[in-house]
Design an enzyme around this catalytic site. Structure first.
Site, short mmCIF file in Angstrom:
data_model
loop_
_atom_site.label_atom_id
_atom_site.label_comp_id
_atom_site.label_asym_id
_atom_site.label_seq_id
_atom_site.Cartn_x
_atom_site.Cartn_y
_atom_site.Cartn_z
N TRP A 180 0.82 -1.20 0.00
CA TRP A 180 0.00 0.00 0.00
C TRP A 180 0.86 1.26 0.00
O TRP A 180 0.60 2.19 -0.77
CB TRP A 180 -0.94 -0.03 1.19
N ARG A 184 12.63 0.66 6.63
CA ARG A 184 13.79 0.41 7.49
C ARG A 184 14.71 -0.66 6.90
O ARG A 184 15.86 -0.78 7.28
CB ARG A 184 13.33 -0.01 8.88
N LYS A 218 -5.13 0.28 8.83
CA LYS A 218 -6.48 -0.06 9.26
C LYS A 218 -6.42 -1.15 10.32
O LYS A 218 -5.73 -2.15 10.14
CB LYS A 218 -7.31 -0.56 8.06
N GLY A 244 -10.62 3.89 2.55
CA GLY A 244 -11.66 3.65 1.56
C GLY A 244 -11.42 2.36 0.81
O GLY A 244 -10.42 1.65 1.04
N LYS A 283 -14.36 -4.15 8.77
CA LYS A 283 -14.62 -4.78 7.46
C LYS A 283 -13.66 -5.94 7.19
O LYS A 283 -14.03 -6.89 6.48
CB LYS A 283 -14.56 -3.73 6.36
N ARG A 332 -6.86 -10.09 0.99
CA ARG A 332 -6.16 -11.07 1.81
C ARG A 332 -7.08 -11.66 2.88
O ARG A 332 -6.99 -12.85 3.20
CB ARG A 332 -4.93 -10.43 2.45
N GLU A 392 -5.09 -8.09 8.25
CA GLU A 392 -5.44 -7.33 9.45
C GLU A 392 -6.66 -7.90 10.17
O GLU A 392 -6.81 -7.73 11.38
CB GLU A 392 -5.67 -5.86 9.11
#
Length: 332
Positions: free
Chosen positions: A11, A30, A108, A137, A192, A256, A282
């Protein structure tokens, strides 16, 4: 405008590529080896393979240099680290002695141990940072990397942060909307992902499109109940960062979290799935936080509870679905 993007995952890389088409953009990670590969090939073969990045995009493994770039007078700093690494990155920013004046984050989820949203983590770790917000979004990194159309929302209590983020991102195939419901936007972006695991399980079990529609609709009700209880506004959850992001993540083959659900339905273990996935899911990380917050607020979230049962309590996917179907009838 100068823009520093902190985090070179899929992302962060896709957004940096978009930003570099109009702005002086520096992408930081990093991992020096990752940065060296980006500098040599202008492609993130680890996280976003096959997507050519603009020649104008610059890369650096020096956090101090990246922060200085994002702290210029006409600048914006974009935090693209996952929620799990957000607090550590904030520590590093503080230790570097250079906190940019204008910050927007794109992660998120809830922090696993504390159940805090990203804005709460940033407020705790960078209290001096006041012009900040969240950009969220319905968006897949690969499609943004290919310059396909996308619409996102920036939410911030700071008008200057909203305007600066709009100026940075609103060009090409990316449309930006603005608002001030930070909590609502963040809750939508977190919940979500959990619901997408549920729809993946349903689709993987072959339960049909009717079941998928029911899960999305009733899942949206769960999201809204929790979000309002935490301080968000109900109307936020019918917008891009609620319903829009839920539809994409629950139905898109690039999701994912949906993939996790599909693979669980196929009988694979969670450890095997996450090992093969190679990227962050996530929904797995924050499912227990979502359920804990719901219980603390006395909010009924049966779909979220069923997902947690499959992920962490050894409940078979088909048994979890059966449990949902056996629930008592109630008014919608």
């Amino acid at each position: 405008m100068k823009v520093a993007v902190l985090g070179a995952g899929a992302w962060g890389t896709a957004l940096a590529g978009h930003l570099a088409a109009r702005h002086d953009t520096l992408l930081w990670a990093r991992d020096a080896a990752l940065i060296a590969g980006l500098q040599a090939r202008h492609e993130n073969s680890r996280y976003l393979d096959g997507i050519a990045l603009p020649d104008a995009l610059r890369y650096d493994a020096d956090l101090g240099a990246a922060l200085a770039h994002g702290a210029a007078d006409d600048a914006l700093c974009v935090i693209a680290a996952p929620v799990a690494g957000l607090r550590t990155l904030c520590h590093a920013m503080r230790d570097a002695g250079c906190v940019p004046a204008h910050v927007v984050w794109v992660c998120k989820g809830f922090e696993a141990d504390t159940h805090l949203l990203p804005h709460q983590v940033i407020a705790a770790e960078l209290p001096e940072q006041q012009s900040n917000g969240v950009l969220s979004g319905p968006s897949f990194a690969r499609e943004v990397g290919r310059s396909l159309p996308v619409a996102l929302t920036v939410a911030s209590a700071s008008a200057e942060c909203r305007e600066r983020t709009l100026a940075a991102f609103h060009h090409g195939a990316m449309r930006i909307y603005t608002g001030d419901d930070v909590v609502g936007v963040e809750v939508g972006g977190a919940v979500k992902n959990v619901l997408a695991i549920a729809t993946g399980i349903s689709d993987g079990l072959g339960l049909g499109l009717n079941a998928r529609a029911a899960l999305i609709t009733r899942g949206l009700a769960e999201m809204s109940r929790l979000g309002v209880a935490l301080g968000g506004r109900a109307e936020t959850f019918t917008g891009l960062t609620g319903l829009g992001d839920l539809i994409l993540t629950a139905t898109g083959d690039l999701s994912r979290n949906r993939t996790v659900g599909l693979q669980l339905a196929a009988g694979r273990t969670l450890n095997d799935i996450l090992g093969a996935l190679g990227h962050v899911a996530e929904g797995v990380r924050c499912a227990q936080a979502v359920l804990a917050l719901a219980r603390a607020q006395s909010i009924d979230m049966p779909i979220t509870q069923a997902v947690c049962g499959v992920l962490f309590d050894g409940i078979a996917p088909r048994d979890a679905v059966s449990g949902l179907l056996r629930r008592d009838a109630r008014a919608e």
